[in-house]
Scaffold this active site. Structure first.
Site, PDB file in Angstrom:
ATOM      1  N   HIS A 170      38.612  52.569  52.614  1.00  0.00           N
ATOM      2  CA  HIS A 170      39.018  53.198  51.827  1.00  0.00           C
ATOM      3  C   HIS A 170      40.104  52.847  52.596  1.00  0.00           C
ATOM      4  O   HIS A 170      40.472  53.024  53.449  1.00  0.00           O
ATOM      5  CB  HIS A 170      37.926  54.805  52.094  1.00  0.00           C
ATOM      6  CG  HIS A 170      38.413  55.833  51.377  1.00  0.00           C
ATOM      7  ND1 HIS A 170      39.541  56.094  51.367  1.00  0.00           N
ATOM      8  CD2 HIS A 170      37.822  56.162  50.338  1.00  0.00           C
ATOM      9  CE1 HIS A 170      39.425  57.666  50.847  1.00  0.00           C
ATOM     10  NE2 HIS A 170      38.935  56.919  49.631  1.00  0.00           N
ATOM     11  N   ASP A 184      31.243  55.211  46.222  1.00  0.00           N
ATOM     12  CA  ASP A 184      30.759  54.502  45.520  1.00  0.00           C
ATOM     13  C   ASP A 184      29.931  53.582  45.541  1.00  0.00           C
ATOM     14  O   ASP A 184      28.636  53.306  44.643  1.00  0.00           O
ATOM     15  CB  ASP A 184      32.069  53.688  45.054  1.00  0.00           C
ATOM     16  CG  ASP A 184      33.074  54.808  44.493  1.00  0.00           C
ATOM     17  OD1 ASP A 184      34.130  54.411  44.649  1.00  0.00           O
ATOM     18  OD2 ASP A 184      32.224  55.859  43.090  1.00  0.00           O
TER      19      ASP A 184
HETATM   20  C1  SDX Z   1      37.037  55.783  45.742  1.00  0.00           C
HETATM   21  O1  SDX Z   1      41.750  57.901  47.714  1.00  0.00           O
HETATM   22  C2  SDX Z   1      40.408  58.152  46.906  1.00  0.00           C
HETATM   23  O2  SDX Z   1      40.006  59.456  47.952  1.00  0.00           O
HETATM   24  C3  SDX Z   1      38.853  57.993  45.693  1.00  0.00           C
HETATM   25  C4  SDX Z   1      38.414  58.516  46.319  1.00  0.00           C
HETATM   26  C5  SDX Z   1      37.831  59.171  45.318  1.00  0.00           C
HETATM   27  O3  SDX Z   1      37.591  60.183  45.834  1.00  0.00           O
HETATM   28  O4  SDX Z   1      39.007  59.416  45.247  1.00  0.00           O
HETATM   29  O5  SDX Z   1      37.885  58.097  47.717  1.00  0.00           O
HETATM   30  C6  SDX Z   1      37.690  56.750  44.873  1.00  0.00           C
HETATM   31  O6  SDX Z   1      38.210  55.187  45.118  1.00  0.00           O
HETATM   32  C7  SDX Z   1      36.785  54.637  46.524  1.00  0.00           C
HETATM   33  C8  SDX Z   1      36.907  53.697  47.244  1.00  0.00           C
HETATM   34  C9  SDX Z   1      36.250  52.752  45.750  1.00  0.00           C
HETATM   35  N1  SDX Z   1      36.913  51.117  46.361  1.00  0.00           N
HETATM   36  C10 SDX Z   1      35.981  50.207  46.202  1.00  0.00           C
HETATM   37  O7  SDX Z   1      35.033  50.523  46.720  1.00  0.00           O
HETATM   38  C11 SDX Z   1      37.182  48.995  45.918  1.00  0.00           C
HETATM   39  C12 SDX Z   1      36.643  48.101  47.299  1.00  0.00           C
HETATM   40  N2  SDX Z   1      37.512  48.919  48.320  1.00  0.00           N
HETATM   41  C13 SDX Z   1      38.783  48.683  48.281  1.00  0.00           C
HETATM   42  O8  SDX Z   1      39.289  47.208  47.172  1.00  0.00           O
HETATM   43  C14 SDX Z   1      39.444  48.670  49.529  1.00  0.00           C
HETATM   44  O9  SDX Z   1      39.449  49.710  50.660  1.00  0.00           O
HETATM   45  C15 SDX Z   1      40.566  50.564  49.013  1.00  0.00           C
HETATM   46  C16 SDX Z   1      41.252  50.257  47.396  1.00  0.00           C
HETATM   47  C17 SDX Z   1      39.201  51.640  48.585  1.00  0.00           C
HETATM   48  C18 SDX Z   1      41.305  50.741  49.805  1.00  0.00           C
HETATM   49  O10 SDX Z   1      42.824  49.450  50.241  1.00  0.00           O
HETATM   50  P1  SDX Z   1      43.480  49.925  51.091  1.00  0.00           P
HETATM   51  O11 SDX Z   1      43.669  51.246  51.803  1.00  0.00           O
HETATM   52  O12 SDX Z   1      44.758  49.382  49.951  1.00  0.00           O
HETATM   53  O13 SDX Z   1      43.412  48.832  51.936  1.00  0.00           O
HETATM   54  P2  SDX Z   1      43.764  47.642  52.052  1.00  0.00           P
HETATM   55  O14 SDX Z   1      43.295  46.897  50.399  1.00  0.00           O
HETATM   56  O15 SDX Z   1      45.076  46.813  52.176  1.00  0.00           O
HETATM   57  O16 SDX Z   1      42.628  47.009  52.710  1.00  0.00           O
HETATM   58  C19 SDX Z   1      43.010  46.765  53.900  1.00  0.00           C
HETATM   59  C20 SDX Z   1      42.135  45.461  54.549  1.00  0.00           C
HETATM   60  C21 SDX Z   1      42.878  43.753  53.780  1.00  0.00           C
HETATM   61  O17 SDX Z   1      42.768  42.949  54.318  1.00  0.00           O
HETATM   62  P3  SDX Z   1      44.229  42.563  55.174  1.00  0.00           P
HETATM   63  O18 SDX Z   1      45.065  42.272  53.936  1.00  0.00           O
HETATM   64  O19 SDX Z   1      44.587  43.646  56.302  1.00  0.00           O
HETATM   65  O20 SDX Z   1      43.679  41.181  56.272  1.00  0.00           O
HETATM   66  O21 SDX Z   1      41.020  44.936  54.512  1.00  0.00           O
HETATM   67  C22 SDX Z   1      40.799  44.587  53.704  1.00  0.00           C
HETATM   68  C23 SDX Z   1      41.866  43.764  52.968  1.00  0.00           C
HETATM   69  O22 SDX Z   1      41.489  43.241  52.663  1.00  0.00           O
HETATM   70  N3  SDX Z   1      39.559  45.373  52.813  1.00  0.00           N
HETATM   71  C24 SDX Z   1      38.649  44.337  52.046  1.00  0.00           C
HETATM   72  C25 SDX Z   1      37.811  45.806  51.522  1.00  0.00           C
HETATM   73  N4  SDX Z   1      38.362  46.216  51.478  1.00  0.00           N
HETATM   74  C26 SDX Z   1      39.704  46.321  52.357  1.00  0.00           C
HETATM   75  N5  SDX Z   1      37.854  43.560  52.509  1.00  0.00           N
HETATM   76  C27 SDX Z   1      36.694  43.246  52.249  1.00  0.00           C
HETATM   77  N6  SDX Z   1      35.934  44.072  51.562  1.00  0.00           N
HETATM   78  C28 SDX Z   1      36.488  44.959  51.367  1.00  0.00           C
HETATM   79  N7  SDX Z   1      36.065  46.318  49.802  1.00  0.00           N
END
Ligand code: SDX
Length: 428
Positions: free
Chosen positions: A306, A363
């Site tokens: 998140h 989720d």
């Molecule tokens: C919702 O914003 C809100 O409040 C949203 C929400 C709401 O109620 O409105 O809470 C609802 O959207 C919840 C999130 C649902 N999405 C997912 O579950 C999809 C999987 N998660 C991600 O894609 C990710 O975690 C996000 C999009 C939720 C957050 O992304 P960020 O904050 O932009 O973080 P990032 O993508 O830069 O990740 C940071 C690091 C990365 O590694 P590095 O590049 O630093 O090496 O963490 C890793 C990412 O690769 N990472 C994951 C991961 N999520 C982040 N690695 C594996 N699995 C994951 N799920």
């Protein structure tokens, strides 16, 4: 003038900016005068460190896993409140007394029906259209139906548009499901609760009476509460930006639906269940954990991570508890729940997930319970949109009624070609 200021030094120039503090949470540098003073922009793609507005609706402390709606913790609201009461709270700022709540619920129930012409919009879609595609289209089409309340500067027009949107989303979402399975759309039955009405419109058929299961109704209502609002998330920010130009409120909510659909946002609940189905049994989990950690593999653990929560998403806690309660009460089970619990356990003990603070979000578990209730995976995000409509509408109202409201218009760091002359075809 703010008591505190922040100084920005660029070369031999220094610029001072007020530091503003809210009622709780991080203070902000007020940089509205930055460009005028320093001819520079801030740079924050993805808005990881940017407060886009002032709001009194919802507060999140990502480090502590805190989520408050108008000051009330999500755990207490999920335990003791109802979606209608949380909707009233988000819109009006205070918990209603019984007559206020009854009046609000009655007003909402008066707007649950769709204009008969709107039903024909569904006919234009293929039967296998994704419900979110239908929701985008049909909610956007509502902007062509209400010419009696288009003056967004009029609080009364805003009020009725807000109530129409909250009231009609269950009917629209249920109709999208009915259309996809070739069953007749069901008219609302306002003798039922908001959530009971939705369940009947979704799973009832004209050929026989439908009995709302109170356990399912309570679980569904709690799921709506968990999804009602979440500060300045991507879809809410979309609604605010669309609304900042003075656009039609129904069109603004359609924009929010479009943004929510993405798998990185609300589409994650559908993606998370599909992922659990792909993993199948717990013995396959290590392979998927390795894939999630592999930088060269686009696979991510859907339902994990998140932007704000760097601790447990408090909604995921409630969601997991709700799965247990519903399964026990309905005497059902789903091996995917065991797989999800095991996946969480393994992921949260893995250094990669610990270091990157990746916890289950709202989720991760929601798909398991929605599937058990009988929704197809493609309906999961439509249910998220149904519930989040009250948050979108509350933020839209908060923004439009702010006397200092301006159209949102970010700038950029330009890295394209500098000015150059046109080259005639023969000289290229
Ligand atoms: C919702 O914003 C809100 O409040 C949203 C929400 C709401 O109620 O409105 O809470 C609802 O959207 C919840 C999130 C649902 N999405 C997912 O579950 C999809 C999987 N998660 C991600 O894609 C990710 O975690 C996000 C999009 C939720 C957050 O992304 P960020 O904050 O932009 O973080 P990032 O993508 O830069 O990740 C940071 C690091 C990365 O590694 P590095 O590049 O630093 O090496 O963490 C890793 C990412 O690769 N990472 C994951 C991961 N999520 C982040 N690695 C594996 N699995 C994951 N799920």
């Amino acid at each position: 003038m703010a008591d505190k200021t922040a100084t920005l030094t660029v070369g031999d120039s220094s610029y001072e900016f007020p530091v503003l503090e809210g009622s709780v949470g991080p203070e902000v540098f007020d940089i509205r005068k930055l460009y005028g003073a320093a001819h520079m922009f801030t740079y924050d793609p993805g808005f990881t460190s940017t407060a886009s507005c002032e709001s009194a609706l919802t507060y999140i402390d990502g480090e502590e896993g805190v989520l408050l709606h108008r000051g009330y913790p999500i755990g207490q609201l999920a335990e003791h409140s109802s979606f209608m009461e949380v909707s009233y709270l988000l819109l009006n700022g205070e918990l209603p007394n019984q007559s206020e709540l009854d009046g609000f619920a009655r007003t909402i129930s008066r707007h649950t029906m769709l204009h008969e012409q709107l039903a024909t919009f569904y006919r234009g879609f293929r039967r296998d259209a994704h419900p979110m595609a239908i929701m985008c289209g049909v909610v956007g089409a509502l902007s062509a139906f209400y010419h009696d309340s288009t003056d967004i500067a009029d609080p009364e027009h805003r009020r009725i548009s807000s109530h129409r949107l909250i009231a009609k989303m269950p009917t629209i979402a249920a109709a999208a499901y009915k259309y996809s399975v070739g069953q007749p759309m069901m008219y609302p039955d306002n003798s039922l609760s908001y959530t009971g009405n939705f369940l009947r419109m979704t799973f009832g058929v004209p050929a026989e009476p439908y009995e709302v299961n109170p356990v399912v109704e309570k679980a569904m209502d709690r799921i709506f509460i968990l999804h009602a609002d979440h500060e300045q998330n991507a879809s809410t920010s979309t609604v605010r930006l669309a609304g900042s130009s003075g656009a039609n409120p129904f069109a603004c909510i359609a924009a929010g639906i479009a943004c929510l659909w993405g798998p990185a946002h609300g589409g994650a609940n559908e993606a998370a269940l599909n992922m659990l189905r792909e993993i199948g049994t717990p013995d396959k989990i290590p392979h998927y954990i390795e894939r999630a950690k592999d930088k060269n593999d686009p696979f991510r653990l859907m339902g994990f991570g998140h932007r704000v929560y760097k601790n447990y998403d408090p909604r995921a806690t409630v969601m997991q508890k709700t799965v247990r309660e519903v399964f026990e009460s309905l005497k059902v089970s789903d091996p995917l729940f065991e797989t999800a619990l095991r996946l969480e356990e393994i992921a949260l003990s893995d250094p990669y997930f610990i270091e990157k603070k990746l916890f289950p979000n709202v989720d991760f578990y929601s798909g398991i319970i929605l599937s058990a209730i009988g929704f197809p995976t493609t309906m999961f995000t439509a249910l998220f949109a149904l519930a989040r409509t009250v948050g979108w509408v509350a933020h839209w109202n908060e923004m439009i009624s702010d006397p200092g409201q301006k159209i949102g218009r970010p700038r950029q760091l330009y890295t394209g070609p500098v000015e150059r002359d046109y080259v005639e075809m023969g000289k290229r």
